[in-house]
Enzyme design. Sequence first.
Site, short mmCIF file in Angstrom:
data_model
loop_
_atom_site.label_atom_id
_atom_site.label_comp_id
_atom_site.label_asym_id
_atom_site.label_seq_id
_atom_site.Cartn_x
_atom_site.Cartn_y
_atom_site.Cartn_z
N GLU A 1 7.75 3.65 8.70
CA GLU A 1 8.42 3.35 9.98
C GLU A 1 9.89 3.75 9.91
O GLU A 1 10.44 4.30 10.87
CB GLU A 1 8.28 1.86 10.30
CG GLU A 1 6.83 1.49 10.64
CD GLU A 1 6.66 0.01 10.89
OE1 GLU A 1 6.87 -0.78 9.94
OE2 GLU A 1 6.33 -0.36 12.03
N GLU B 1 -0.75 -1.74 7.54
CA GLU B 1 -0.55 -3.15 7.91
C GLU B 1 -1.83 -3.88 8.29
O GLU B 1 -1.99 -5.06 7.96
CB GLU B 1 0.46 -3.24 9.07
CG GLU B 1 1.92 -3.08 8.66
CD GLU B 1 2.39 -1.63 8.60
OE1 GLU B 1 1.53 -0.73 8.59
OE2 GLU B 1 3.60 -1.41 8.54
C1 3H9 Z 1 4.97 -3.84 6.31
O1 3H9 Z 1 5.55 -2.89 5.87
C2 3H9 Z 1 5.30 -4.52 7.60
C3 3H9 Z 1 6.17 -3.68 8.51
O2 3H9 Z 1 5.37 -2.90 9.37
C4 3H9 Z 1 7.00 -4.53 9.43
C5 3H9 Z 1 8.08 -5.32 8.85
C6 3H9 Z 1 8.97 -5.96 9.86
N1 3H9 Z 1 5.86 -5.96 -1.18
O3 3H9 Z 1 -0.18 -1.72 -6.21
P1 3H9 Z 1 0.59 -1.73 -7.48
C7 3H9 Z 1 3.93 -5.14 -5.86
S1 3H9 Z 1 3.73 -4.60 5.42
C8 3H9 Z 1 5.97 -6.68 -2.28
O4 3H9 Z 1 -0.11 -2.17 -8.70
P2 3H9 Z 1 0.77 1.15 -7.59
C9 3H9 Z 1 2.53 -5.53 -6.31
O5 3H9 Z 1 2.24 -6.84 -5.92
C10 3H9 Z 1 3.68 -3.71 3.91
N2 3H9 Z 1 5.38 -6.36 -3.46
O6 3H9 Z 1 1.32 -0.33 -7.76
C11 3H9 Z 1 2.66 -5.35 -7.80
O7 3H9 Z 1 3.36 -6.48 -8.29
P3 3H9 Z 1 3.03 -7.07 -9.73
C12 3H9 Z 1 2.95 -2.45 4.06
C13 3H9 Z 1 4.65 -5.25 -3.48
O8 3H9 Z 1 1.76 2.01 -8.23
C14 3H9 Z 1 3.56 -4.13 -7.94
O9 3H9 Z 1 4.25 -4.04 -6.69
N3 3H9 Z 1 2.84 -1.82 2.76
C15 3H9 Z 1 4.48 -4.45 -2.35
O10 3H9 Z 1 -0.65 1.21 -8.00
C16 3H9 Z 1 2.84 -2.85 -8.21
O11 3H9 Z 1 1.84 -2.66 -7.22
C17 3H9 Z 1 1.73 -1.92 2.00
O12 3H9 Z 1 0.78 -2.56 2.38
C18 3H9 Z 1 5.13 -4.83 -1.16
N4 3H9 Z 1 5.03 -4.11 -0.03
O13 3H9 Z 1 0.77 1.39 -6.02
C19 3H9 Z 1 1.76 -1.17 0.71
N5 3H9 Z 1 3.69 -3.40 -2.68
O14 3H9 Z 1 3.33 -5.98 -10.71
C20 3H9 Z 1 1.23 -2.00 -0.38
C21 3H9 Z 1 3.39 -3.55 -3.98
O15 3H9 Z 1 3.89 -8.27 -9.83
N6 3H9 Z 1 1.42 -1.42 -1.69
N7 3H9 Z 1 3.96 -4.66 -4.47
O16 3H9 Z 1 1.58 -7.39 -9.68
C22 3H9 Z 1 0.63 -0.42 -2.16
O17 3H9 Z 1 -0.23 0.10 -1.50
C23 3H9 Z 1 0.87 -0.01 -3.59
O18 3H9 Z 1 1.54 -1.06 -4.22
C24 3H9 Z 1 1.69 1.29 -3.80
C25 3H9 Z 1 1.96 1.46 -5.31
C26 3H9 Z 1 0.86 2.48 -3.30
C27 3H9 Z 1 3.00 1.24 -3.07
#
Ligand code: 3H9
Length: 658
Positions: free
Chosen positions: A112, A132
């Site tokens: 975004e 999301e």
């Molecule tokens: C959003 O954006 C809302 C907006 O539209 C509006 C706002 C107003 N936050 O997956 P991994 C942590 S909603 C906090 O193993 P990878 C995860 O818990 C968000 N923490 O890594 C883990 O922690 P730990 C939309 C997060 O390299 C560590 O990072 N975004 C977040 O395999 C490693 O994660 C998503 O839904 C976060 N957003 O993959 C994306 N993301 O080590 C969600 C991750 O303590 N994330 N963590 O267990 C992903 O898809 C994958 O994490 C990503 C990296 C591809 C980024």
Amino acid sequence: MSGGSLAFSGSVRGELRQAVLLVTIDNPPVNALSADVRAGLMAALDQVERSVEIRAMVITGAGKTFIGGADIREFGKPSVDPILPTVIERIEVFAKPVAAAINGAALGGGLELALACHHRIAAPVAQMGLPEVKLGIVPGAGGTQRLPRLAGIPAAIDLIGSGRSVKAAEASSLGIIDAVSKADLIETAIAAATALAGHDLRRTGSLAVPSAEPTDVEKARSKILKKVRGQQAPSEAIRLVEMATRAIAEGLADERDTFLRLRDSEQAAALRHVFFAERQASKVEGLDGIEPRPVETIGICGLGLMGSGIAVAALGAGYRVIGLDQTGEAAERGRQGIIALLERNLSSGRLDQAGFEAQTTRLSVTAQDLDLAPSDLVIEAVFDDLDVKVDLFRRLDRVLRPDAVLATNTSYLNPDEIAASTLHPERVLGLHFFSPAHVMRLLEVVRCGKTAPDVLATGLAVAKKLRKLAVVTGVTEGFIGNRIFSAYRREAEFLLEDGALPHEIDAALESYGFPMGLFAVYDMAGLEIAWARRKRQAAGRNPSERYVEIADRLCEAGRLGQKAGRGWYAYNPDGKRQLDPEVTAFIENCRAEKGITPCSFTAEEIVKRLLAAMSYEGRRLLDEDIASRESDIDLVMINGYGFPAQKGGPMFAAQTPR
Ligand code: 3H9
């Protein structure tokens, strides 16, 4: 002008490159847009606004991620200014050019933010999406309004409604980004931002939404909605996208209200639980610092439905596969089955011609044990019979290197007994795939009594490469999933005897969010395998335990499920399901024989009893150290047994008011 590093906040730094401020978000692990990042971005914008020398700004991410989205850990806490939409709207109207140099994943709020920049350039490996809905929310910082302005309404419905992400090349062809960088990403972005300085800027929010054929919109909408029963977020997201043609301010206000409402919903809380549960599942006690054994070649014994599915998953992950079956003809039949599955992937576009050829050349089949010798890991998927498996493992012991790992895919046998038949039980573990193995994401990784830590680590590493969701389980009959499933099934049968009818139980489960009711699933799978197991277990059954005979009566009457045209339901020749009074009569007779006076149950009561049975069994698995955490149990039931993700799994649901 060039200069040293400027700190705009703890996680945002800047560096002057000629007349451009290069802003790097450095907020490990995924550069989430936490309060400190938002404050840092505002401070950077202040600096660029104030400075006469700085003519443009480039935003990028440190490490391999651009921005992983809003900080999910902040959800459920009071919001801290500046909120993300404020930062993003400021970027969009900013007087000087702001470019996004998308170095890696740009997800959710990360994309975004990029959408509001005046230029977007991505590295070829970058991945972009608005996931999301998978968290039970809609994009809350302009995604539903800006993406359709760039990619059109049908593509935006597809991406936002499904939450899927795309690589840079597809993002470029959809118009989401301006360029894919073939050279140095940062240098290219700086040059692009410099070139824009002093010119009219393309502001996404001011663009008109491209017109779309109503049939394309309808097609995109129905494709999403048919897959997401019971979930609120996808339909809300689609509504917002379809209304993106109104004034952007109006669309953004509606989006924000919807985001806030959904963020505080039960579904979002449940899906956040699932998100963190998945990350937790990979953290396994006793494996810190343990290196998995290298695996390049996987041997697969038994090339039936399960073995072929495993082979397709392994080929897709880049492994070399050697398939073994009992005879040359059976092995060849297995090879053809595997090729047929690969061809299906080819015709559906999931695999291109080059990939198809690469995968088929990595496949060989044989009927000779000795040909499995190069395997680093062998997975058996032969008939679920102890003698058959023990015989196979003894033979494998003789032909494999002593460090090769041996995995059994048994569903119900005791893998410790299989391991005990080998010379090196420490190299044995269970890899319990779910059928079809190339489709189903869940993999129960069974830690046997003697499994060595690096063997378990190898199972987990292979699971990750296969892109499976691995959950570690101890040894018990049926492991985590089938133990809970048995308890659930038992309770459903008690409910039948107590007064509910199969279609009432199924309707209650479907309205709770299961894709299909339990009895309809039985009919689809066929009732004979479970019947045979019940007959085998009959002698050892505790006579004081409640046992419901209804299913046995059905089977004895030849009602073996959909294939037989009748089971818990009757089926038309075209496969349509209908109620059958004969089934009701069987049930009533069984109740009468036991003197049970039936009572009536509401859908809510039915679900409550089934959930209680599942969570009770879950507690037992925790007490017995079979499962390590409640959230692992939730993942198994969601990914292997159709439990609705938006309810968080049976353990989560048991603690949440409905
Ligand atoms: C959003 O954006 C809302 C907006 O539209 C509006 C706002 C107003 N936050 O997956 P991994 C942590 S909603 C906090 O193993 P990878 C995860 O818990 C968000 N923490 O890594 C883990 O922690 P730990 C939309 C997060 O390299 C560590 O990072 N975004 C977040 O395999 C490693 O994660 C998503 O839904 C976060 N957003 O993959 C994306 N993301 O080590 C969600 C991750 O303590 N994330 N963590 O267990 C992903 O898809 C994958 O994490 C990503 C990296 C591809 C980024």
